[in-house]
Each structure stands twice: as C-alpha cells, then as structure tokens.
Design a protein around this motif. Sequence first.
Motif, PDB file in Angstrom:
ATOM      1  N   LEU A  18      26.393  34.994   4.672  1.00 11.76           N
ATOM      2  CA  LEU A  18      27.325  33.933   4.151  1.00 11.76           C
ATOM      3  C   LEU A  18      26.458  32.392   4.537  1.00 11.76           C
ATOM      4  CD1 LEU A  18      30.269  36.380   4.607  1.00 11.76           C
ATOM      5  CD2 LEU A  18      29.413  35.555   1.883  1.00 11.76           C
ATOM      6  N   ASP A  19      26.587  32.245   6.170  1.00  8.03           N
ATOM      7  CA  ASP A  19      26.103  30.812   6.897  1.00  8.03           C
ATOM      8  C   ASP A  19      24.568  30.715   6.179  1.00  8.03           C
ATOM      9  OD1 ASP A  19      28.863  31.814   8.346  1.00  8.03           O
ATOM     10  OD2 ASP A  19      27.003  32.164  10.075  1.00  8.03           O
ATOM     11  N   GLN A  20      23.811  31.401   5.481  1.00  9.35           N
ATOM     12  CA  GLN A  20      22.621  30.604   5.488  1.00  9.35           C
ATOM     13  C   GLN A  20      23.071  30.729   3.480  1.00  9.35           C
ATOM     14  OE1 GLN A  20      20.282  34.275   5.415  1.00  9.35           O
ATOM     15  NE2 GLN A  20      19.668  33.859   7.220  1.00  9.35           N
ATOM     16  N   LEU A  21      24.031  31.101   3.307  1.00 10.24           N
ATOM     17  CA  LEU A  21      24.364  30.254   1.923  1.00 10.24           C
ATOM     18  C   LEU A  21      24.436  29.568   1.571  1.00 10.24           C
ATOM     19  CD1 LEU A  21      24.858  34.085  -0.610  1.00 10.24           C
ATOM     20  CD2 LEU A  21      23.701  31.889  -0.409  1.00 10.24           C
ATOM     21  N   PHE A  22      26.107  29.340   2.356  1.00  8.24           N
ATOM     22  CA  PHE A  22      27.061  28.046   2.869  1.00  8.24           C
ATOM     23  C   PHE A  22      25.486  26.852   2.698  1.00  8.24           C
ATOM     24  CE2 PHE A  22      30.793  31.205   3.097  1.00  8.24           C
ATOM     25  CZ  PHE A  22      30.634  31.131   1.855  1.00  8.24           C
ATOM     26  N   LEU A  23      25.155  26.647   3.647  1.00  9.08           N
ATOM     27  CA  LEU A  23      23.811  25.911   4.587  1.00  9.08           C
ATOM     28  C   LEU A  23      22.714  25.496   3.438  1.00  9.08           C
ATOM     29  CD1 LEU A  23      23.904  25.009   7.519  1.00  9.08           C
ATOM     30  CD2 LEU A  23      22.040  25.589   6.943  1.00  9.08           C
ATOM     31  N   SER A  24      22.225  26.501   2.368  1.00 13.82           N
ATOM     32  CA  SER A  24      21.840  26.860   1.122  1.00 13.82           C
ATOM     33  C   SER A  24      22.440  25.451   0.188  1.00 13.82           C
ATOM     34  CB  SER A  24      21.385  27.014   0.784  1.00 13.82           C
ATOM     35  OG  SER A  24      21.062  27.089  -0.164  1.00 13.82           O
ATOM     36  N   ALA A  25      24.174  26.109   0.443  1.00 20.64           N
ATOM     37  CA  ALA A  25      24.335  25.311  -0.618  1.00 20.64           C
ATOM     38  C   ALA A  25      24.944  24.077  -0.366  1.00 20.64           C
ATOM     39  CB  ALA A  25      26.604  26.371  -0.958  1.00 20.64           C
ATOM     40  N   GLN A  26      25.137  23.625   0.666  1.00 19.15           N
ATOM     41  CA  GLN A  26      25.384  22.151   1.690  1.00 19.15           C
ATOM     42  C   GLN A  26      23.929  21.341   1.331  1.00 19.15           C
ATOM     43  OE1 GLN A  26      27.102  22.453   5.230  1.00 19.15           O
ATOM     44  NE2 GLN A  26      27.757  20.455   5.774  1.00 19.15           N
ATOM     45  N   GLU A  27      22.905  22.018   0.750  1.00 19.85           N
ATOM     46  CA  GLU A  27      21.853  20.989   0.875  1.00 19.85           C
ATOM     47  C   GLU A  27      21.944  20.775  -0.488  1.00 19.85           C
ATOM     48  OE1 GLU A  27      19.169  23.457   4.390  1.00 19.85           O
ATOM     49  OE2 GLU A  27      18.372  22.978   2.638  1.00 19.85           O
ATOM     50  N   GLN A 137      31.296  33.810  -7.663  1.00 17.65           N
ATOM     51  CA  GLN A 137      32.837  33.060  -8.038  1.00 17.65           C
ATOM     52  C   GLN A 137      33.579  33.692  -6.248  1.00 17.65           C
ATOM     53  OE1 GLN A 137      35.081  31.100 -10.241  1.00 17.65           O
ATOM     54  NE2 GLN A 137      35.604  30.888  -8.339  1.00 17.65           N
ATOM     55  N   ALA A 138      33.842  34.721  -5.798  1.00 16.12           N
ATOM     56  CA  ALA A 138      34.620  34.709  -4.493  1.00 16.12           C
ATOM     57  C   ALA A 138      33.845  33.932  -3.374  1.00 16.12           C
ATOM     58  CB  ALA A 138      34.460  36.158  -3.491  1.00 16.12           C
ATOM     59  N   LEU A 139      31.918  34.323  -3.657  1.00 17.36           N
ATOM     60  CA  LEU A 139      31.586  33.147  -2.844  1.00 17.36           C
ATOM     61  C   LEU A 139      31.806  31.512  -2.462  1.00 17.36           C
ATOM     62  CD1 LEU A 139      27.696  34.439  -3.383  1.00 17.36           C
ATOM     63  CD2 LEU A 139      28.904  35.271  -0.872  1.00 17.36           C
ATOM     64  N   LEU A 140      31.613  31.054  -3.409  1.00 15.03           N
ATOM     65  CA  LEU A 140      32.708  29.451  -3.999  1.00 15.03           C
ATOM     66  C   LEU A 140      33.431  28.767  -3.527  1.00 15.03           C
ATOM     67  CD1 LEU A 140      34.375  28.528  -6.523  1.00 15.03           C
ATOM     68  CD2 LEU A 140      32.398  29.850  -8.220  1.00 15.03           C
ATOM     69  N   ASP A 141      34.538  29.912  -3.758  1.00 15.92           N
ATOM     70  CA  ASP A 141      35.611  30.033  -2.966  1.00 15.92           C
ATOM     71  C   ASP A 141      35.721  30.319  -1.700  1.00 15.92           C
ATOM     72  OD1 ASP A 141      36.995  30.787  -5.845  1.00 15.92           O
ATOM     73  OD2 ASP A 141      37.082  33.081  -5.207  1.00 15.92           O
ATOM     74  N   LEU A 142      34.963  30.654  -1.128  1.00 17.24           N
ATOM     75  CA  LEU A 142      35.035  30.748   0.393  1.00 17.24           C
ATOM     76  C   LEU A 142      34.093  29.397   1.079  1.00 17.24           C
ATOM     77  CD1 LEU A 142      35.722  33.088   2.770  1.00 17.24           C
ATOM     78  CD2 LEU A 142      33.095  33.620   2.158  1.00 17.24           C
ATOM     79  N   TYR A 143      33.339  29.114   0.001  1.00 18.69           N
ATOM     80  CA  TYR A 143      31.704  27.913   0.417  1.00 18.69           C
ATOM     81  C   TYR A 143      33.190  26.574   0.469  1.00 18.69           C
ATOM     82  CZ  TYR A 143      29.107  23.593   0.090  1.00 18.69           C
ATOM     83  OH  TYR A 143      28.219  23.475  -0.110  1.00 18.69           O
ATOM     84  N   ALA A 177      36.147  39.778   5.434  1.00 17.92           N
ATOM     85  CA  ALA A 177      36.651  40.708   6.395  1.00 17.92           C
ATOM     86  C   ALA A 177      35.360  40.328   7.040  1.00 17.92           C
ATOM     87  CB  ALA A 177      35.798  42.200   5.797  1.00 17.92           C
ATOM     88  N   ASN A 178      34.532  39.128   6.956  1.00 20.27           N
ATOM     89  CA  ASN A 178      33.340  39.269   7.755  1.00 20.27           C
ATOM     90  C   ASN A 178      33.514  37.732   8.735  1.00 20.27           C
ATOM     91  OD1 ASN A 178      30.611  40.129   6.643  1.00 20.27           O
ATOM     92  ND2 ASN A 178      31.171  39.398   4.610  1.00 20.27           N
ATOM     93  N   TYR A 179      34.745  37.495   8.414  1.00 20.09           N
ATOM     94  CA  TYR A 179      35.324  36.904   9.201  1.00 20.09           C
ATOM     95  C   TYR A 179      36.403  37.357  11.067  1.00 20.09           C
ATOM     96  CZ  TYR A 179      33.125  34.037   6.259  1.00 20.09           C
ATOM     97  OH  TYR A 179      31.662  33.186   5.303  1.00 20.09           O
ATOM     98  N   SER A 180      36.396  36.757  11.533  1.00 17.15           N
ATOM     99  CA  SER A 180      37.882  37.274  12.582  1.00 17.15           C
ATOM    100  C   SER A 180      38.988  36.115  12.678  1.00 17.15           C
ATOM    101  CB  SER A 180      36.966  35.691  13.991  1.00 17.15           C
ATOM    102  OG  SER A 180      36.007  36.492  14.557  1.00 17.15           O
TER     103      SER A 180
END
Lengths: 307, 307, 307
Positions: A18-27, A137-143, A177-180
């Motif tokens: 997830l961290d990688q994907l969001f970093l990539s989306a930012q790029e 969709q869930a990924l972009l929500d979270l992003y 569920a991946n987050y604290s």
Amino acid sequence: MNALYHVLGAKQFDRITLDQLFLSAQEMELVVRHGGTGRFSTKIMSTLFFEASTRTRFSFESAMHRLGGRVIGTENASQFSSTIKGETLEDTIRIISGYSDLIVMRHTDVGAAKRAAAVSSVPVINAGDGSGEHPTQALLDLYTIQKEFGRIDGLHIAMIGDLTYGRTVHSLSYLLANYSDIHIYFIAPDNVVIPESVKQYLDEKNVSYQETTDLVEVAKSADVFYQTRIQKERFTSQDEYNKAAGKYIIDRQLLEHMKENAMILHPLPRAGEIDPEVDMDPRAAYFRQAQNGLYLRMAVIEKCLVD
Amino acid sequence: MNALYHVLGAKQFDRITLDQLFLSAQEMELVVRHGGTGRFSTKIMSTLFFEASTRTRFSFESAMHRLGGRVIGTENASQFSSTIKGETLEDTIRIISGYSDLIVMRHTDVGAAKRAAAVSSVPVINAGDGSGEHPTQALLDLYTIQKEFGRIDGLHIAMIGDLTYGRTVHSLSYLLANYSDIHIYFIAPDNVVIPESVKQYLDEKNVSYQETTDLVEVAKSADVFYQTRIQKERFTSQDEYNKAAGKYIIDRQLLEHMKENAMILHPLPRAGEIDPEVDMDPRAAYFRQAQNGLYLRMAVIEKCLVD
Amino acid sequence: MNALYHVLGAKQFDRITLDQLFLSAQEMELVVRHGGTGRFSTKIMSTLFFEASTRTRFSFESAMHRLGGRVIGTENASQFSSTIKGETLEDTIRIISGYSDLIVMRHTDVGAAKRAAAVSSVPVINAGDGSGEHPTQALLDLYTIQKEFGRIDGLHIAMIGDLTYGRTVHSLSYLLANYSDIHIYFIAPDNVVIPESVKQYLDEKNVSYQETTDLVEVAKSADVFYQTRIQKERFTSQDEYNKAAGKYIIDRQLLEHMKENAMILHPLPRAGEIDPEVDMDPRAAYFRQAQNGLYLRMAVIEKCLVD
C-alpha cells in the motif's frame, strides 16, 4: 513464466505494498501534470466490462493513455460477446489475454475476476465483480485519505449507507485492517447492515469498530465520512426505501456537527445522499477522490505491467 | 485558470473567428494529406454520446487521431452510464473532465452542453443537444460553401425540409448572419416551417430571407441548396408524412433548373430527399461536405486545446 | 487511384498470395514478441460492426495497435448508426471511408462487404457477412495448419458440425482448393450438411472429398479436425437440437482413435462440442489458433495498407 501480479481483492494488499502504491500514485500526479509518459507505448490494455460503468472504464482507460499505452475495450461484453453463444468466461479470457498485455474486467458474478486470473496469460485487474469486491476503488479511497490527512493510522472512519451490498465498503474495511488505531463506525438502515463476514475479519485483525444509528453523534468525532448510495431495489416498497434513503443524508446541517478538518468521501455516483450544497465545503473531498482514481489506477497498471 | 474555449452554439462565432477557423481547416487538409501530426499526442478527448451518432463520433475521433491525440469514448452514455443510477449530468462532467483534456458531448436535452461547460474543468464541444444546436455541423456546412465558392458574402441559400426540428438549419442561419448580402429561402412542409425565433434573429441582424413553397422557382436563382431529412415521427399519419416527404425532392429533373455552379449540401444521413442519381453531378457536394467535417473538426479541436 | 486491395472472400486468394501472407504472419509473431512496430502510426482503422463480435473486433484492433496504428470503432453499428434513420450502407461507407485508412466490417447481410468495397475510397476487410464468408478466419485456420504441420498439401481434413450455415467451413473449403492432394471429410447432422455450391466448387477444382456420418472411422485417418458449433435456432425442436448437438462431440474417448500428430481446430466460441477435458491434449490447437488470428490479421492489414 513468472507469477503474474493480479489485482483481485483488497485482502491481498499488505502495508508495504500500500505504501508503495500510494507513493507511486503521488508520482503519477506529476507525470500527468507534465503531459504523461510514453513508457508503455507498446502495451495494450483490454477493458472487458460485462456490466457497463462508463466512469470506471474511462478512469482506467485514461490512466493507460496517460502512461502512453493503448486500449481495446467493450462496455457491453455480456450482451454482445460470444457469451450469448454459450462460451465460458474461461474460454473468453484465454483468447482475449492473447490479444493484450493486461485485462481490466467488470463482471456481475462474485469471483469472476479470480476465475479469469486462473486462466489468463496476462495480469487481471478486478474492476468490480458483482457484490464481491472493487479493490481499486478502495485503494483510491484510502489514497485520498492518506494524501489529505498525511496518515491513516489513528483515524476514525464512518461508513454510511448500504453496507450490505456496497462492495467498496467491504474492500475498504479490509484495507483499513493494515493500519493501527483505526476505529470504524458502521451506520446503515436496518436491512442493509454490515455483514458478519466483514466484522469477523475486523475482529481477527483487532480492528476496533461499532455499529450505530446516530449519525449526528458520530459526526462530532469521526475524521472521515464514507457515504454510499442506497439502491432502491434492495427494498420491498417505495415507502421503505424512502425512509431508509432519507435517514442518513449529509447536508449543511450535519456539516455543522463535523470537525473542521473532517473529510467526506463517496465512491459516486450519488443520488441524493449528499446534498449538492455540501459540494462547496472544503471538507467535501469526493470530486478530488474521483480525480485520485486516475493516479492510483496509473500506479496499479504500472505495477501489473512491470512486476 | 484562464477561461476555457467551449463550442456550444453558432451564435458565439463572429466573422474573425470564422475566418480563422476556415483558414485552419484548410491547413488541416494538408496536415492529413501528409500523414497527420503528433502535436497533441499527450492529449485525451472524451466522446460522451448520450445519444448514438456513429458518423459524428467517428468524425471527431478521426480528427483527434489525425492530430496525434487519444480518445476515450462511449456511444451509449444514457443507457449504461451512472445516469441510470440517478447521477446528474453535472456530477458526470465534473468527474469525466478530470480524466481528459476535452469533452465532445451529444445529449438529448436542449442546453445540456451549456450545463456541462458550466462545471467542466476542460473545454466542451457541443456535438448536438436535442433540438437545440449542432454548431460544428453548421461550421462545416459553411466551410464547404467558403471552400467551393471562395466566398460566402452575397450568396443566395435555400434551406429545404424540416426547418422546425432540423437543428443544423438553425445553427447555419445564425452563422450566416455574420456575412453580407445573404438571402435565405426557407422551403418546408406546412407543419415543420422555420421557427419565429430564427426569423427574429435574422431580422435583428438585417439578414434578408423569405419563406416560399416553390422549389422549382427557387432552383433558378439560389446558389446553395441545403436539403434536410424529414422525420416520420413529426407527422400524425403515414399519409401526411408521405405527402410532405415527397414534396421537395432533389432529383435530376430539378437539377435542370439549377444554376451551373450551384451547390447541393445535406447534413446526412439522407432518406430519399436527394435521389442517388444526383450523386454523380458535380453540384452534389454532400460527400465532400462530410469529408470537410474532418478538417473543420480538427481546426475546432485545435482551437479548444490551445486557446 | 490504384486499385485497392480488399479482402472480401476466400476465393480471391491464390497459392502465391497465401504463401506470402503466411510468411508475413510468421514475421508478425516476431514483431509482437519484440514489442510491436510504429510503422502505421499515422493510419486509422475503422471497425464497423453491424453485428457484435467482441472477439473478432478485439483481434483486429489488437493487430492494428501492434502495428502502431489507431482505431475508431463501433460494435453496434446496426442499432445506433444512421442506419436506423434509413441511410443506405453505401452512403455510410462513402463517409466513413473519408475518416479512416481501412475499414473492417461485419454485417448481417451476405454480400455487404462487396457492396461496401464498391463505393469505399479505402480498403475493406470482410469480418463476416451473414452466412456468407469470413475470409480472415479461414486464413488463420489455414495458417495454423501450415505453421504446425509445416505443410498443407496432402492433408486429410475433417469438417464437423454445422456445415450449412458455418461460413468459416465454406471459406476454408475454398482456400483448400489451392493445395494438392487434399481430402476433405464432411460430417454433419442431416439438416445442416455441406451445400451443393461448395461441393460443386471442389469438383471444379478437383478436390477430393466425401460426406460421412462416422466420426470414429474418420478419426483414425484424418490429420485435421475442424469442429464447429451447432446453432440451436437451426432446429425445429429442442429435442432435435440435442440429438444433433450431441452426435459429434470431440472428447477424450475420440482422442484415443486419433493419430498422434492430429490437430483439433475450432473457430470458437464453442458450446459443448469439444469437451474441456480435451484442452490439455497437445493436439488441441484451438487456443493457439485464436492467437494466430492476431498475427494473420496483422499480415492482412499490412497487405491492405501497403498494396
């Protein structure tokens, strides 16, 4: 042949991915601002929509074009393809995967994307399989949450509306569920509450949640409001539908109870459950969220094509 | 953000803009002859057709491709998009405009393009809004006249057929008001005559016109014959339709009355109102006119993308 | 203007052209493996499908993209185009051919592709005209045989299933007449046998053939099994259909009678006439055959664009 990277459901993602994907989306936001890239100019993406969804298809196709790629597509695969001649999904995928480098598929049946991935010679992205999942969709929500809050850990998230059939709600719950220190409020009309299976998953992952019916009360403490559309066909009468649909509307009045830096999300399309007068409020993030779908999907497509 | 250049209706064009567009269209003929250009290779055009029109859509999409651009599209936006889930046009446009650099839209409702432009973050081209306008059709009609006559000033133009619902007739009339010494003949069956609003506009602009029923008489003096299709659904009985549809046909007999350098135009498709035996006559300009649509639309797209 | 190279029917191909096309298709496999070519980056192909066929359309569109080209298309030309406004096919083609460099057309009427070619200013490829022909399917069938056997001369070929309406069977029969020492077995239910016209053509060309009902007997000596789908609508009752459809199924049991290097082909989609348990057998060539469609169509498109 190496294993292909398919995107089938939200449970497949861990925190690192997830961290990688969001970093990539930012790029990717920068890539688009600078006119896109020609990187995947020799790649072809098939959009195979057995159920039409102009918005989702456009989002994926735009993402592929911004990456320099090519698209072949159909938005009525069910009505017009060889499906009506009795062909199995597996046969269709075996052939289409020979014509493209990536398949984005929407289907009416739960599990269809998984079945496609099992026989495909190229990566498959699930763009919605019935009441199953819609992971991008869930990924972009979270992003969107990550991008605007700068973090996801520790947030309180209210999910509102049709929690039984709203597949993005399920997918988003799995991702969270991946987050604290997450806390989820589930707020739904009686006949479309969050399913046991989702609650069980959250229990296993020690995610804190509660079901409630008091949106005003939740409004005071939640950071994110994830509103969803209620579908008329889930109700036995127009009267019951009206009662349910009118119950949890986000309007100017509710805004007054919300925290100043709260965020309102909606997978869209909406049909009354967010009053248009809310659009101008800076907390209304749903159009920015839709825009983020482009960047996130560029990141997902890239991951599928290079992994 | 600068103001966007939308193409919404014929009345927005002044003489200078028309001259510029026609010059640009002429250049586009050369561009196409030399294999197109890569100029807009990073741009994406959305074709959002809420009402199908394969010909118009193909013309726009070909124009964008000849300019090096990319296209994402749907030809049944009404039936399949989120519209059926109750989404407003405004919401749809807000999102689609985030996925592309230009929107070409056909819609069933008058004024839809204007509503889209009001919320879009990218230029909107109206490719037909119900019985409203279809400005690029009128532009290509006029471009064809300019190209083949070398001028528009001073021409006598006969508009024939369904003048009530034929939106291209209205748009073309508005455009003609930019030129000098125009005379328009309106020739229509009784129940589909030119609307008062169009006549009023021409009066305001001091454009000379007359309504008549004698096509043979007009044939002797008009320079341009703009024939249009009569739609069966406008008539109460098959009998009445037949009478109206059969009244103003352009055939070999009528050709004999026409001037030698006259020009026959038709927005196409035709359905009997121009006899195929006319096709071989050099005055039959309607297929050249359709071809000009490509060049003119390239010019319009360029203007929207660079302005 | 030079004569255009149209692909309308199987009878137009001689042995030299077939050899050239198959050599070219083989090269195209390498082109695809190395990421495609930009050769036709300025060319536009129109896919005009008056009858939907996602698979065939995707195959052509992928081929054009692998050649670097561009595509504009519709998969429901009949329902949505100006056809419903009464336009003739000829008018449609006159206009569409001005917007593209190549037209790939599927139509419901026999002879439609020929009519289109007569008025088109660009090459036309027949992608199926009713119960008429589907020449590129027959070409890819033959290419698959050539590729896997290294030759076509001398082969014994069994054609099974609906031989009356199965247009690929007719087209393939015509193509086979270019080769030496061919023997064809025609195996069909009573009401869908091979037409007299095909047999007459084979007689004229001195091609050896026989009609038989004993698939097991044929299994022992044929090199190629060309299985086809039987359409329910050809039969007067469900009962008769079941009897016919169940008669000539290729399953594991039949495999045991076949030669070790035999080859099973099917134009696909299939609907029960080849048991999925056959898929894993190396003699099952139908998915490789579908893949070959890409390479063969690239070769055909190239020939049309450069000839």
